[in-house]
Design an enzyme around this catalytic site. Sequence first.
Site, PDB file in Angstrom:
ATOM      1  CE  LYS A  62      -1.699   2.681   3.032  1.00 29.03           C
ATOM      2  NZ  LYS A  62      -1.631   3.986   2.285  1.00 29.03           N
ATOM      3  CD  GLU A  64      12.269   3.238   9.802  1.00 30.07           C
ATOM      4  OE1 GLU A  64      12.443   4.109  10.694  1.00 30.07           O
ATOM      5  OE2 GLU A  64      12.035   3.510   8.626  1.00 30.07           O
ATOM      6  CB  CYS A  85      12.879   8.265  10.023  1.00 27.61           C
ATOM      7  SG  CYS A  85      13.618   6.948   9.039  1.00 27.61           S
ATOM      8  CD  GLU A 122      10.347  11.727  12.785  1.00 34.11           C
ATOM      9  OE1 GLU A 122      11.309  11.221  12.176  1.00 34.11           O
ATOM     10  OE2 GLU A 122       9.291  11.111  13.020  1.00 34.11           O
TER      11      GLU A 122
END
Length: 478
Positions: free
Chosen positions: A176, A250, A284, A382
């Site tokens: 996806k 992750e 990331c 983040e």
Amino acid sequence: MLQHDRLFIGGDWVAPAGTATIDVISPHTEEVVGRVPDGTPADMDRAVAAARAAFDEGPWPRMTMAERAAVVGRLAELYEARQGEMAELITTEMGSPITFSRMAQAPQPLGMLKYYAELGATFEVEEQRPGLFGPVTVRREPVGVVAAVVPWNVPQFVIMTKLAPALIAGCTVVIKPAPETPLDSYLLAEMIQESGIPAGVVNIVAAGREAGEHLVSHPGIDKVAFTGSTAAGRRIAAICGEQLKRCSLELGGKSAAIILDDCDLSAAMGFLSIASLMNNGQACVAQTRILASRNRYDEVVQAVADMVSGQVVGDPADPGTGIGPMVAKRQQDRVEGYIKIGIDEGAKPVVGGLERPHDRGWYVAPTVFAGVSNDMRIAREEIFGPVLAVIPYTDEEDAVRIANDSDYGLSGTVWTADAEHGMDIARRVRTGTYGVNMMNTLEPSTPFGGYKASGLGRELGPEGLAGYLEYKSIARLG
């Protein structure tokens, strides 16, 4: 404009169940550059059914690993021939600078295909171990049907961290892609069709959150492999926990670059420009906390400011561009929101701020904050954009403490004239990947993943393959 009106399911291009479409909008021009079907839960049902049939009844899981590796090697050849096209496509759809797309967005997925093809050619799926009553066979078998749910920032890289080992293991897969970046997956599907991978082994349905959760929750899925936000990862982990379904996650990062007093700043800044700002800061593993001793704090702030000021912000298709736009308007708003938060918290923007560098496109000003303490939101959350926080430390013990004082543990670096001493620092920072005087470039042969809220499990290397295998012990008499 690229237009697709079909989904890749069961080895063929099939009409979607619904009529809704996804517009792919250029972050640079704000114009529509592509359109694909918006997958529905019914489309996910069809994709899972195709993957399920290919796993339960098809040849792929029953081939030897070496046979599958040969087919994956063929896919790698096709990918290599079209990696330039892939790089340009990713730059068009999500704004990654073309230099980064040519350096990483396309070549790294190719490297993973080649690595796993080589590993699979020699990997032993059975081994004999001594037992109390005679030898025991330990066998490795594919986990089953995998849902690979991937983000928009490095779409092919993340697909391949899941697809390459899953294929070698003998799994079948439903991918996806994120709605922001579906176009590259269509190019991948064309290569899969040509590679000789059997029908139904790989299925691709771009869709939003509702269809994505339907896929994750589907009883026909044996494992979910997800890369994305920590918040979404927690939701997926909860679903998989309820169903006792395997998952690998992750997730986010807030990595620290420790600059020791003996560091050559001019040399370090050349590397940090990539380590901290790669992919427009939408990575990331980005080193967004810069830790500098109080002895050299002002000097480090100036060096980081000069490095960021030297970046060309503009058209991502221009090879001279260092930083392009954010992927979407909401991401532009998010990053600018954090810049405002930093100012409100008392940090000082020495470069950048809230003034946009361009009137058109989803650009933000690359920003460096000084006077940051590690308890500020800009140091703990983040941001996923070109925003760096320079944080002072007292001594090395304090630097390690600050680096570890985070909800995340994905990446990190240390910069020093003494590489052996840097290794000592690396061993003390609780992260899954680390670099001494360099950015860990995520080698295909070594595990990638994080501690704490940065995720569960590892991708890449033999460890990444192990995540798609079940272990069976067979004892026998006679």
